[in-house]
Motif scaffolding. Structure first.
Motif, PDB file in Angstrom:
ATOM      1  N   GLU A 146       0.814  -1.212   0.000  1.00  0.00           N
ATOM      2  CA  GLU A 146       0.000   0.000   0.000  1.00  0.00           C
ATOM      3  C   GLU A 146       0.848   1.263   0.000  1.00  0.00           C
ATOM      4  N   LEU A 147       2.165   1.106  -0.089  1.00  0.00           N
ATOM      5  CA  LEU A 147       3.060   2.263  -0.024  1.00  0.00           C
ATOM      6  C   LEU A 147       3.810   2.496  -1.330  1.00  0.00           C
ATOM      7  N   GLU A 148       3.388   1.823  -2.401  1.00  0.00           N
ATOM      8  CA  GLU A 148       4.115   1.951  -3.659  1.00  0.00           C
ATOM      9  C   GLU A 148       4.067   3.385  -4.195  1.00  0.00           C
ATOM     10  N   ALA A 149       2.925   4.031  -4.104  1.00  0.00           N
ATOM     11  CA  ALA A 149       2.806   5.413  -4.579  1.00  0.00           C
ATOM     12  C   ALA A 149       3.727   6.335  -3.779  1.00  0.00           C
ATOM     13  N   LYS A 150       3.815   6.107  -2.486  1.00  0.00           N
ATOM     14  CA  LYS A 150       4.701   6.904  -1.638  1.00  0.00           C
ATOM     15  C   LYS A 150       6.151   6.711  -2.064  1.00  0.00           C
ATOM     16  N   ARG A 151       6.542   5.475  -2.340  1.00  0.00           N
ATOM     17  CA  ARG A 151       7.917   5.209  -2.761  1.00  0.00           C
ATOM     18  C   ARG A 151       8.226   5.869  -4.110  1.00  0.00           C
ATOM     19  N   LEU A 152       7.254   5.801  -5.024  1.00  0.00           N
ATOM     20  CA  LEU A 152       7.461   6.450  -6.319  1.00  0.00           C
ATOM     21  C   LEU A 152       7.630   7.951  -6.130  1.00  0.00           C
ATOM     22  N   GLY A 153       6.861   8.526  -5.226  1.00  0.00           N
ATOM     23  CA  GLY A 153       6.979   9.957  -4.961  1.00  0.00           C
ATOM     24  C   GLY A 153       8.347  10.334  -4.414  1.00  0.00           C
ATOM     25  N   ILE A 154       8.905   9.501  -3.554  1.00  0.00           N
ATOM     26  CA  ILE A 154      10.237   9.761  -2.997  1.00  0.00           C
ATOM     27  C   ILE A 154      11.288   9.687  -4.104  1.00  0.00           C
ATOM     28  N   LEU A 155      11.158   8.681  -4.974  1.00  0.00           N
ATOM     29  CA  LEU A 155      12.113   8.533  -6.072  1.00  0.00           C
ATOM     30  C   LEU A 155      12.021   9.722  -7.031  1.00  0.00           C
ATOM     31  N   ALA A 211      -0.339   7.223  -9.489  1.00  0.00           N
ATOM     32  CA  ALA A 211       0.653   8.124  -8.897  1.00  0.00           C
ATOM     33  C   ALA A 211       1.525   8.760  -9.975  1.00  0.00           C
ATOM     34  N   ALA A 212       1.905   7.982 -10.981  1.00  0.00           N
ATOM     35  CA  ALA A 212       2.742   8.505 -12.059  1.00  0.00           C
ATOM     36  C   ALA A 212       2.019   9.597 -12.833  1.00  0.00           C
ATOM     37  N   GLU A 213       0.731   9.395 -13.049  1.00  0.00           N
ATOM     38  CA  GLU A 213      -0.063  10.416 -13.745  1.00  0.00           C
ATOM     39  C   GLU A 213      -0.166  11.686 -12.904  1.00  0.00           C
ATOM     40  N   ILE A 270       1.918  12.937 -10.743  1.00  0.00           N
ATOM     41  CA  ILE A 270       3.151  13.719 -10.687  1.00  0.00           C
ATOM     42  C   ILE A 270       3.762  13.923 -12.077  1.00  0.00           C
ATOM     43  N   GLU A 271       3.033  13.445 -13.104  1.00  0.00           N
ATOM     44  CA  GLU A 271       3.466  13.582 -14.495  1.00  0.00           C
ATOM     45  C   GLU A 271       4.865  12.999 -14.711  1.00  0.00           C
ATOM     46  N   GLN A 272       5.045  11.806 -14.192  1.00  0.00           N
ATOM     47  CA  GLN A 272       6.326  11.117 -14.303  1.00  0.00           C
ATOM     48  C   GLN A 272       6.183   9.888 -15.199  1.00  0.00           C
ATOM     49  N   PRO A 273       6.848   9.858 -16.354  1.00  0.00           N
ATOM     50  CA  PRO A 273       6.810   8.653 -17.188  1.00  0.00           C
ATOM     51  C   PRO A 273       7.472   7.473 -16.474  1.00  0.00           C
ATOM     52  N   VAL A 274       6.833   6.314 -16.565  1.00  0.00           N
ATOM     53  CA  VAL A 274       7.386   5.113 -15.949  1.00  0.00           C
ATOM     54  C   VAL A 274       7.385   3.971 -16.954  1.00  0.00           C
TER      55      VAL A 274
END
Length: 325
Positions: A145-154, A185-187, A189-193
């Protein structure tokens, strides 16, 4: 032979059945894990600590029968069946959803304490968090449940990255939730993954090449028992490619990964040990609420940052619970 000596020997024989009965009556605890003994040393120690605090010392007051799937989820049903045949007093389903679901399928009667990364209600392990019902309870480590948080940190570390890699184990029951969380989460923060999938060693070799081909500038390794069993291999790839990565557990940062964010598994497994002891004393799993952690740890490996040629933003360093030098 003197009569006293004979009586002493006779008394020893007379006492032997009671000792044998006591040894035979020592409760058996089944421990089923999707992981390996090597990558589980810290959590097993925490489990034993909780069990000891509850009044049961392994080898003295209880016997623990360990079974390890070593990252191969298909082995779990047979291993669970082996444990059930031992007629344990309690079964520990460690290493996430694969073990917990295998234990549930193997027995609806043996009291079972699980460790999962997501929502145990959603996958049918318990009726509710506070009143589990049935024969199961345990701990949710909130790993998935913390994957979005981790992506945000990265993303905070690499705000100008053209693409970030995301590694997901498609065979893991929570992968669908992970994909949905990461995509949203990627959408936001507009981060391509670039999402890549691996469920075995051959897959890992392929996705490593894929990450190089697409030019991934950072990597999120999503929660997965399989990835935990291959942690050193994954971290070695990150080091070789100087690829900044974030994982779920502190162990990864200790092994050389750049960052980790999540709960502390030993805290959860100590609770599992306490619950196992309470069940051995007669408490029903249905009366023990599923526990969720309230504290999280953010770890940064400064040495890995130096190797990758990165300057960690002050905002991240200030939030870190631990910086490994």
């Amino acid at each position: 032979m003197r009569r006293r000596d004979f009586l002493g020997i006779f008394a020893g024989f007379a006492l032997w059945p009671s000792f044998a009965k006591e040894e035979h009556s020592k409760p058996v605890i089944g421990f089923l894990s999707s992981r390996t003994p090597e990558d589980s040393a810290r959590i097993v120690a925490a489990f034993r600590k909780g069990l000891t605090e509850a009044g049961y010392v392994e080898g003295q007051d209880a016997t623990i029968a360990y079974r390890w799937a070593e990252g191969d989820y298909e082995r779990l049903p047979a291993l669970a069946a082996e444990i059930v045949r031992l007629k344990p007093s309690v079964l520990i389903a460690a290493g996430g959803e694969p073990s917990a679901l295998a234990a549930k399928a193997a027995s609806a009667e043996i009291p079972t304490v699980f460790s999962v990364g997501g929502d145990p209600v959603k996958i049918g392990l318990v009726r509710s968090m506070n009143r589990p019902g049935g024969n199961m309870t345990g701990v949710s480590l909130l790993a998935t449940e913390l994957e979005a948080k981790r992506l945000g940190i990265l993303h905070e570390l690499l705000p100008r990255a053209k693409v970030l890699g995301v590694l997901i184990d498609r065979e893991f029951q929570e992968s669908g939730t992970q994909i949905l969380e990461i995509t949203r989460a990627a959408e936001d923060i507009e981060q391509p993954v670039e999402i890549v999938y691996a469920s075995n060693d051959d897959d890992l070799a392929i996705v490593f090449e894929r990450l190089k081909t697409v030019g991934a500038e950072g990597l999120l390794v999503c929660a997965s028992p399989f990835f935990d069993t291959r942690g050193k291999h994954i971290v070695a790839f990150e080091a070789q490619e100087r690829l900044p990565a974030i994982h779920q557990f502190r162990e990864y940062a200790v092994q050389g990964a750049l960052m980790s964010y999540g709960v502390s598994p030993p805290d959860g497994y100590r609770q599992i040990g306490l619950y196992a002891g309470q069940i051995l004393k007669g408490i029903s799993p249905s009366d023990l609420p599923v526990v969720q952690p309230t504290t999280f740890e953010f770890v940064i490996n400064a040495k890995a940052a130096g190797v990758a040629g990165l300057d960690i933003p002050a905002s991240l360093l200030a939030r870190a619970d631990e910086v490994i030098q």
